[in-house]
Structure formats: structure tokens, C-alpha cells
Design a protein around this motif. Structure first.
Motif, PDB file in Angstrom:
ATOM      1  N   ASN A 267       0.845  -1.195   0.000  1.00  5.41           N
ATOM      2  CA  ASN A 267       0.000   0.000   0.000  1.00  5.41           C
ATOM      3  C   ASN A 267       0.883   1.248   0.000  1.00  5.41           C
ATOM      4  N   LEU A 268       1.292   1.663  -1.185  1.00  6.00           N
ATOM      5  CA  LEU A 268       2.186   2.814  -1.359  1.00  6.00           C
ATOM      6  C   LEU A 268       1.565   3.757  -2.392  1.00  6.00           C
ATOM      7  N   PRO A 269       1.893   5.056  -2.315  1.00 13.36           N
ATOM      8  CA  PRO A 269       1.186   6.034  -3.154  1.00 13.36           C
ATOM      9  C   PRO A 269       1.758   6.241  -4.548  1.00 13.36           C
ATOM     10  N   PHE A 270       2.816   5.544  -4.901  1.00 12.43           N
ATOM     11  CA  PHE A 270       3.537   5.849  -6.129  1.00 12.43           C
ATOM     12  C   PHE A 270       2.822   5.317  -7.371  1.00 12.43           C
ATOM     13  N   THR A 271       3.082   5.948  -8.485  1.00 12.23           N
ATOM     14  CA  THR A 271       2.470   5.503  -9.746  1.00 12.23           C
ATOM     15  C   THR A 271       3.033   4.167 -10.196  1.00 12.23           C
ATOM     16  N   PHE A 272       4.201   3.805  -9.741  1.00 11.54           N
ATOM     17  CA  PHE A 272       4.849   2.558 -10.146  1.00 11.54           C
ATOM     18  C   PHE A 272       4.679   1.463  -9.091  1.00 11.54           C
ATOM     19  N   THR A 273       3.794   1.658  -8.123  1.00 16.35           N
ATOM     20  CA  THR A 273       3.643   0.721  -7.002  1.00 16.35           C
ATOM     21  C   THR A 273       3.360  -0.696  -7.466  1.00 16.35           C
ATOM     22  N   GLN A 274       2.466  -0.863  -8.416  1.00 12.33           N
ATOM     23  CA  GLN A 274       2.087  -2.207  -8.857  1.00 12.33           C
ATOM     24  C   GLN A 274       3.284  -2.972  -9.407  1.00 12.33           C
ATOM     25  N   GLU A 275       4.168  -2.278 -10.113  1.00  9.39           N
ATOM     26  CA  GLU A 275       5.350  -2.936 -10.675  1.00  9.39           C
ATOM     27  C   GLU A 275       6.334  -3.344  -9.595  1.00  9.39           C
ATOM     28  N   PRO A 383      17.318   8.003   5.883  1.00  2.04           N
ATOM     29  CA  PRO A 383      17.151   9.255   6.637  1.00  2.04           C
ATOM     30  C   PRO A 383      15.701   9.502   7.055  1.00  2.04           C
ATOM     31  N   LEU A 384      14.733   9.130   6.214  1.00  2.20           N
ATOM     32  CA  LEU A 384      13.331   9.325   6.602  1.00  2.20           C
ATOM     33  C   LEU A 384      12.926   8.378   7.719  1.00  2.20           C
ATOM     34  N   THR A 385      13.529   7.188   7.771  1.00  2.00           N
ATOM     35  CA  THR A 385      13.274   6.265   8.878  1.00  2.00           C
ATOM     36  C   THR A 385      13.803   6.846  10.185  1.00  2.00           C
ATOM     37  N   ILE A 386      14.991   7.445  10.155  1.00  2.00           N
ATOM     38  CA  ILE A 386      15.530   8.102  11.355  1.00  2.00           C
ATOM     39  C   ILE A 386      14.600   9.223  11.801  1.00  2.00           C
ATOM     40  N   TYR A 387      14.144  10.020  10.856  1.00  2.00           N
ATOM     41  CA  TYR A 387      13.213  11.111  11.168  1.00  2.00           C
ATOM     42  C   TYR A 387      11.945  10.569  11.831  1.00  2.00           C
ATOM     43  N   TYR A 388      11.416   9.471  11.310  1.00  2.00           N
ATOM     44  CA  TYR A 388      10.199   8.877  11.863  1.00  2.00           C
ATOM     45  C   TYR A 388      10.436   8.366  13.283  1.00  2.00           C
ATOM     46  N   ILE A 389      11.596   7.783  13.520  1.00  2.00           N
ATOM     47  CA  ILE A 389      11.929   7.304  14.863  1.00  2.00           C
ATOM     48  C   ILE A 389      12.004   8.477  15.846  1.00  2.00           C
ATOM     49  N   ILE A 390      12.660   9.563  15.437  1.00  2.00           N
ATOM     50  CA  ILE A 390      12.839  10.716  16.324  1.00  2.00           C
ATOM     51  C   ILE A 390      11.511  11.406  16.626  1.00  2.00           C
ATOM     52  N   THR A 391      10.681  11.566  15.617  1.00  2.00           N
ATOM     53  CA  THR A 391       9.472  12.386  15.780  1.00  2.00           C
ATOM     54  C   THR A 391       8.232  11.601  16.191  1.00  2.00           C
ATOM     55  N   SER A 392       8.183  10.302  15.888  1.00  2.00           N
ATOM     56  CA  SER A 392       6.956   9.548  16.144  1.00  2.00           C
ATOM     57  C   SER A 392       7.123   8.392  17.124  1.00  2.00           C
ATOM     58  N   GLY A 559       6.430  -3.011  13.993  1.00  2.00           N
ATOM     59  CA  GLY A 559       5.418  -2.269  13.262  1.00  2.00           C
ATOM     60  C   GLY A 559       5.887  -1.965  11.859  1.00  2.00           C
ATOM     61  N   VAL A 560       4.958  -1.801  10.937  1.00  2.00           N
ATOM     62  CA  VAL A 560       5.298  -1.487   9.551  1.00  2.00           C
ATOM     63  C   VAL A 560       5.871  -0.070   9.495  1.00  2.00           C
ATOM     64  N   ASN A 561       6.989   0.082   8.826  1.00  2.00           N
ATOM     65  CA  ASN A 561       7.646   1.384   8.677  1.00  2.00           C
ATOM     66  C   ASN A 561       7.018   2.129   7.499  1.00  2.00           C
ATOM     67  N   PRO A 562       6.399   3.278   7.724  1.00  2.00           N
ATOM     68  CA  PRO A 562       5.783   4.002   6.603  1.00  2.00           C
ATOM     69  C   PRO A 562       6.801   4.516   5.598  1.00  2.00           C
ATOM     70  N   PHE A 563       8.080   4.588   6.010  1.00  2.00           N
ATOM     71  CA  PHE A 563       9.124   5.070   5.115  1.00  2.00           C
ATOM     72  C   PHE A 563      10.039   3.930   4.654  1.00  2.00           C
ATOM     73  N   ARG A 564       9.449   2.746   4.494  1.00  2.00           N
ATOM     74  CA  ARG A 564      10.192   1.612   3.934  1.00  2.00           C
ATOM     75  C   ARG A 564      10.519   1.882   2.471  1.00  2.00           C
ATOM     76  N   SER A 565      11.528   1.185   1.955  1.00  2.00           N
ATOM     77  CA  SER A 565      11.823   1.295   0.529  1.00  2.00           C
ATOM     78  C   SER A 565      10.657   0.704  -0.256  1.00  2.00           C
ATOM     79  N   PRO A 566      10.253   1.342  -1.346  1.00  7.86           N
ATOM     80  CA  PRO A 566       9.129   0.796  -2.125  1.00  7.86           C
ATOM     81  C   PRO A 566       9.505  -0.399  -2.987  1.00  7.86           C
ATOM     82  N   GLY A 582      11.539  -2.536   6.118  1.00  8.13           N
ATOM     83  CA  GLY A 582      10.101  -2.788   6.096  1.00  8.13           C
ATOM     84  C   GLY A 582       9.425  -2.700   7.450  1.00  8.13           C
ATOM     85  N   PHE A 583      10.115  -3.148   8.511  1.00  5.84           N
ATOM     86  CA  PHE A 583       9.527  -3.175   9.849  1.00  5.84           C
ATOM     87  C   PHE A 583      10.483  -2.538  10.852  1.00  5.84           C
TER      88      PHE A 583
END
Length: 661
Positions: A267-275, A383-392, A559-566, A582-583
Motif C-alpha cells: 500500500n504505497l502512493p507511487f504511480t509505479f507501485t504495482q510494478e 534518513p526518513l526512517t531516522i526522522y520517523y523514529i525521532i518524531t513519532s 510495526g510497519v515502517n511508513p518510510f520503507r523502501s518501495p 520494512g519493519f
């Protein structure tokens, strides 16, 4: 059970499949003996059905040796399994071609692919050898037992890019005997199209005996649909494997649960998600179709080396561009020019609010102004995973840290060799949290030795983000934001120094390295907040077992990481959904004995009636209650047991004398 998906270099797995296929090919060739047998095989191959998915196959011809080795490639491949090519060696062979100074005459490497880049087989042909017979034998093997798997089949036509071999086949008849037409004219490049590349689709294998799809028919476990087996025998062996926690019987229901998270992870927002989330995702084709073949994208590729832009591990303070030597483009995100310009030159007026932080790729892309067609998320996951850990996460799990109010943060990244090769992506932390001065230490045995205890600074100067030696940090035309980095080429338990504020590990794989047996107790002694990412829920469960074994502690629920690699990572012997980062989970340390006593004492003070239920505790009526009016001592404490100290007895005698006087 043990899976190495997500931790083993894809090219090593690819090389292992090549080795197995070629060994079987040579055994079969030795058993055939006479050339008469080849004629019979040619007749059978000519009657095979045409490859409907790829009617045209391509014969590729390479000449050369492995860089740094005089021994020919075919001799190394035929040696013991320990002598298999490393990932770097095979990349070097494919990328550089002919190497000078070798002591042996070098063979041609012939390999066959379909039009999609799937490898069907390969062979070695001497420059002066009987190439037509070699090519005919190779094609028969590719048709009967294609390396990429599938039913026996043949092509309608064959194309190639080597003019000399093309002329040779025009004069011969080996292709016509197989019912194959030689395509004309000769190809001008590597493949039929400019973006042609070898397929990186993982070659499936049996979880137990490791037989590949070209050696046996592989089927999934009918219950969990997660693990591949080549036979009922292998499935039975895995079902009753000892010890019990290694058996498929113990893991089957758990794996079945992990498989249910496949849609959630996709469940990712990108146009290429299905691929990119498909279980047949081909990462090399994805990168090639977008010309992502330089900069940090080379770190994502199985075959490409970065010639346009390369990070070199030279830590020489005599040059300002140290430790990064820029070759060609200065955009590590190239060829994504828009994203590179935004990430390396543009700084928003203000970062996102720490009270309402970004919690998804959609939020981040909208804030940064990226299109959802951009694959840059694959590079920014760390870097976005680190940000998520710090802020959330940290504010929720460790509120006593007050991490959101800190003006500086020291972060240790354990086993961070891969992340150390992509230092510039961590500049984004200073953009997301501009009020924080970051100091990031990368620790791990895989870091280059010359980087041990060396420092560098990420800064924005003259409108561009640069990586410089601390000696060159200047206030002139420099943004106040900086990110200090330092490397330690050693295991984490050998690191000495002040405690960090936060410890993070990416795709750690506790169960796959003995280093963690010592590193986890070190973290237990430091008792610092430590977060780790894993590629799958299975890996998180193994990490729980490793933490318990090494320290007696545990890990939090993953928990599922919202900033996992797509980009989904294909499993070789399994069909589970694997994603880099991923987690996420954090360590839960075993309570020390001293801490237990301190907790008991604190509980006694808060609930004194629990010390001895038969004792009476006088209620506290006023703050002005004194010891004289309260023989039980200070308000809220248990009454005296009747025993007095020597000093109290002396004070009582003196008081009695004064009353008599």
C-alpha cells in the motif's frame, strides 16, 4: 528455518545459480561423448514449441578476465564452490570487458538471454575454437533446460551484437539445424534496445536442498504459501527439523500470518507501485528503463558500476572534496535532475512541525514538491526512517528523553557500511529537523579501514550541499546547518566513548552474524534507546530470539515502517514480501538487579502500607505535623518498632534530667 533474503548480495545468488547450471551442463556434455549425440539433440530441439513470451533470443559475446586475476574466468568458475566469483569481481568482468596483462589466453564468454534479459545459459569458447559447435551445444542446453526456469522451448530467431560471430554463423548451418533463423543485421549495441539489461528476477530454489528451478519443479507449501520445495521428501525433512524452533512445523502458521501483510506492505502512493511490489519484480529492468545507472543508484544495481559518479574511501584532509571524490555529475541522485536540485540545493523556509510530523511518503513528497512518479524514495528510506523514529516512535516509547526538545542528537548507526557509502542522503535530516545539530557515527567491521575514526561534515555552501573534512568548515557563505559524521571500522562492542542519544540499525539481521552476540550485550550495558529495521516480520521474530539469547531481554512488537523502501526484494527460496527497512522495533532491556531494588524502594515510598499490612500508618493531616506530635516519625511513614538507637537513648536521658531540675 533460516532465510537470507534481503541480506545476501543479489549477484552472489545469481552467480551461485550460474555455477549450478554450468556444472550440470558440463556433466551432461561429458556423458554425451560423440558428436553424433549432438545431431540427435538438434532434431529434438527443432521440434520444441516456440517461446511465446520471447520469440527472439540474443547471443551475447564478451571477452576478458576477471579484474585482478590472471586465471581465466571459466577455470575459476569450475573450481571449488569457495572459489566462486565475488559480486565485485563479476561486476568488474561485465563492466570492463578485456583486461590487459593476463597470463592466460582469454576465452569468449557466450551467454544467451531472451528479449527481456532473462539469462538462459552460458558457455566459454576459445578465440580460435570451433565456435559453431560450441554455440550449437549451448543453444540445445538453453532450449532443454533454460537457466531462468520454465518449460523446454526454442526461439524463432537469434540476434547478436558481435559482428565476427554474426558472420561466422551466417556461413554455417548450426542455427538452421535447430530451426532458428539468424536475425540481420547485426545488433549495434548490448541488446535489441538501449535500456536492455540482464534480468535480476531471483532464480527460485528449494529451501532445503537448494535445487534451482532448472533442476526440479518447485512448489509452495500448500498451507502457508511462503516456502518453496522441490519434492515431498524435502518438505518432510523441513517439517521435522531439529531443534523444534527450526522446523517448518513450528513456523508454518506464523509464516501464513506474515503472508497476510503482503497487501499492507504494497500500500504505497507511487504511480509505479504495482510494478515494484509484484512478486516477480525485476529491479534491474526497473532501474534500466529509467536510466538509473549512476550516482547512488549504482548501489541499488546488481551489475552496474558508477563511472559517472563514485564515492571513494580516501580520507585525506589535504583536499576539500575529501572524503568524496566527484566524478562527472555532482548530483548523487542523477539522472533525477529535479529531485537532485531540490535535495542538494533547495532548503524550505521551515521544516515540518514536530507536533504534527510527516508520517507517510505522500506527506513527504507533497512537502518537498516531488511527483509520485519519482523513485527517489528508494534512496531516502534511511534518513526518513531516522526522522520517523525521532518524531513519532521515541517520544512514545521513551518520553523521559524529551527528544523533540533536544538541540543536538548523537546517533550511532550499527553495521552501517551500506549507509556509509551514501552519506549525502543524511543531509535531509538537517532539512527535516533544522533546529537539531546531528552527529552521526557509523560503526561496523565492513566500513573501510581508512575511514576508521575519521570525520567529515555535511554542509550547505554556495547553494550546494558538500561533504568536507572538518578542517575546511567555514562560516563564510555557509548555512548554519551541518551534519557531522564519523566512521568506526570495528564491531560495536569494541567502540569506546560517550553514550549516544540514539542507536539505530538498518536491516540488521541479528540471526545472521555472530557480531550481534557481543553487540547486543554492549547495548544492554549502555541502556540507550535502540531501534532496528528488518526486511520482514520473520526477521523480527528471529531478532526477538537473538536478543533473548544474548541478553535475556526482548524486543518490542514490530510495526510497519511508513518510510520503507518501495522496491520489493525477491526471495529465492521463499515467496514472502521483503522490503528494505520494512519493519521497525526497539530493544527492551533486561531489568538489572540494582534497578529492581530501586523500583521496590520507590514503590514502598509511594505505597507504605504495602510494606507490612499489620502496621498502622497515621494519615497526613497537615504539613506542619512535627515529630513530637507524630511519634511515628515523618508523616506517611510506618510507626517506630520500639527499638531506639544509642543516640536517641542518650537524648531521652538528658531530657529527663532537665525535667527534674
Amino acid at each position: 528455518m533460516e532465510f537470507v533474503t534481503g541480506y545476501r548480495d543479489a549477484l552472489v545468488d545469481f552467480t551461485d545459480a550460474m555455477f549450478r547450471w554450468y556444472r550440470a551442463y558440463l556433466v551432461e556434455a561429458a556423458g554425451r561423448g560423440a558428436a553424433v549425440a549432438l545431431a540427435g539433440r538438434e532434431d529434438r530441439c527443432a521440434g520444441l514449441p516456440v517461446d511465446a513470451a520471447s520469440p527472439r533470443w540474443i547471443l551475447h559475446v564478451l571477452s576478458g578476465s576477471v579484474s585482478g586475476h590472471a586465471q581465466p574466468l571459466d577455470e575459476r568458475l569450475l573450481g571449488d564452490s569457495e572459489a566462486l566469483l565475488s559480486a565485485q569481481e563479476l561486476r568488474s568482468y561485465v563492466s570492463t570487458g578485456n583486461q590487459h596483462g593476463a597470463q592466460y589466453p582469454q576465452p569468449r564468454l557466450l551467454f544467451v538471454t531472451d528479449k527481456h534479459g532473462a539469462l538462459l545459459g552460458f558457455e566459454f569458447g576459445e578465440p580460435a575454437g570451433a565456435l559453431q559447435e560450441i554455440i550449437a551445444g549451448l543453444l540445445c542446453r538453453c532450449m532443454e533446460t533454460p537457466l531462468s526456469g520454465g518449460e523446454p522451448r526454442r526461439p524463432e530467431s537469434m540476434a547478436m551484437g558481435d559482428a565476427q560471430v554474426h558472420r561466422l554463423l551466417q556461413r554455417g548451418s548450426c542455427l538452421s539445424r535447430l530451426g532458428v533463423v539468424l536475425s540481420t543485421p547485426c545488433l549495434r549495441g548490448w541488446g535489441p534496445t538501449e535500456d536492455f539489461t540482464l534480468s535480476s528476477a531471483r532464480l527460485r530454489a528449494c529451501h532445503v536442498c537448494k535445487k534451482r528451478g532448472f533442476e526440479a519443479t518447485l512448489t509452495l507449501c500448500v498451507k502457508c504459501r511462503a516456502v518453496f520445495y522441490c519434492s515431498e521428501k524435502c518438505q518432510k525433512i523441513d517439517w521435522v527439523k531439529t531443534p523444534d524452533d527450526f522446523s517448518h512445523q513450528n513456523w508454518c502458521s506464523k509464516l501464513q500470518g506474515y503472508m497476510t501483510r503482503e497487501k499492507l506492505l504494497a500500500n504505497l502512493p507511487f504511480t509505479f507501485t504495482q510494478e515494484v511490489t509484484s512478486d516477480t519484480f525485476d529491479q534491474e529492468r526497473f532501474l534500466s528503463s529509467r536510466a538509473l545507472n549512476c550516482g547512488y543508484w549504482a548501489k541499488q544495481s546488481m551489475l552496474v558500476q558508477a563511472f559517472n559518479y563514485e564515492l571513494l574511501p580516501f580520507w585525506d584532509p589535504s583536499t576539500e572534496c575529501t572524503p568524496v571524490c566527484l566524478r562527472g555529475s555532482m548530483n548523487p541522485y542523477a539522472p533525477l535532475k529535479k529531485e537532485g536540485r531540490i535535495l542538494m540545493q533547495t532548503v524550505p523556509v521551515a521544516g515540518p512541525s514536530v507536533k504534527a510530523p510527516l508520517t507517510s511518503w505522500s506527506d513527504y513528497y507533497a512537502w518537498r514538491g516531488f511527483d509520485l512518479d519519482s523513485p527517489v524514495a528508494a534512496l531516502l528510506s534511511c534518513p526518513l526512517t531516522i526522522y520517523y523514529i525521532i518524531t513519532s516512535l521515541a517520544p512514545r516509547h521513551f518520553p523521559e528523553l524529551n527528544i523533540l526538545t533536544k538541540q543536538s542528537l548523537k546517533i550511532h548507526i550499527i553495521e552501517g557500511a551500506k549507509e556509509f557509502d551514501m552519506l549525502l542522503v543524511f543531509w535531509e535530516l538537517s532539512v527535516l529537523l533544522p533546529h537539531v545539530a546531528f552527529e552521526i557515527h557509523f560503526v561496523g567491521e565492513a566500513l573501510p579501514k581508512e575511514a576508521d575514526e575519521q570525520q567529515a561534515v555535511l554542509q550547505r555552501k554556495d547553494g550546494h550541499v558538500t561533504l568536507v573534512h572538518p578542517n575546511f568548515v567555514s562560516e563564510e557563505k555557509t548555512d548554519k546547518r551541518i551534519v557531522r559524521v564519523k566512521g568506526y571500522s570495528r564491531p560495536y562492542h569494541m567502540l569506546q566513548g560517550p553514550k549516544p542519544d540514539l542507536v539505530i540499525g538498518f536491516n540488521c539481521g541479528f540471526g545472521l552474524s555472530d557480531t550481534w552476540i557481543s553487540s547486543l550485550p554492549r547495548l544492554q550495558s549502555l541502556r540507550v534507546p535502540a531501534y532496528f529495521s528488518e526486511c520482514s516480520e520473520y526477521s523480527c521474530a528471529v531478532s526477538q530470539h537473538s536478543m533473548s539469547t544474548a541478553t535475556g531481554g526482548s524486543v518490542s512488537e514490530a510495526g510497519v515502517n511508513p518510510f520503507r523502501s518501495p522496491l520489493r526484494v525477491a526471495g529465492g527460496d521463499n515467496n514472502m514480501p521483503w522490503y528494505s527497512n520494512g519493519f521497525l522495533f526497539h530493544l527492551i532491556y533486561k531489568v538489572a538487579q540494582n534497578s529492581k531494588r530501586e523500583q521496590q524502594q520507590a514503590q514502598n515510598l509511594q505505597h507504605p502500607h504495602l510494606v507490612n499490612p499489620h502496621h498502622y500508618t497515621q494519615p497526613q493531616h497537615s504539613n506542619r505535623t512535627t515529630a513530637a506530635s507524630n511519634p511515628s516519625g515523618p508523616a506517611g511513614t510506618p510507626p517506630d518498632s520500639g527499638k531506639r538507637t544509642r543516640k536517641e537513648k542518650k537524648q531521652a536521658r538528658n531530657a529527663g534530667r532537665r525535667r527534674k531540675q
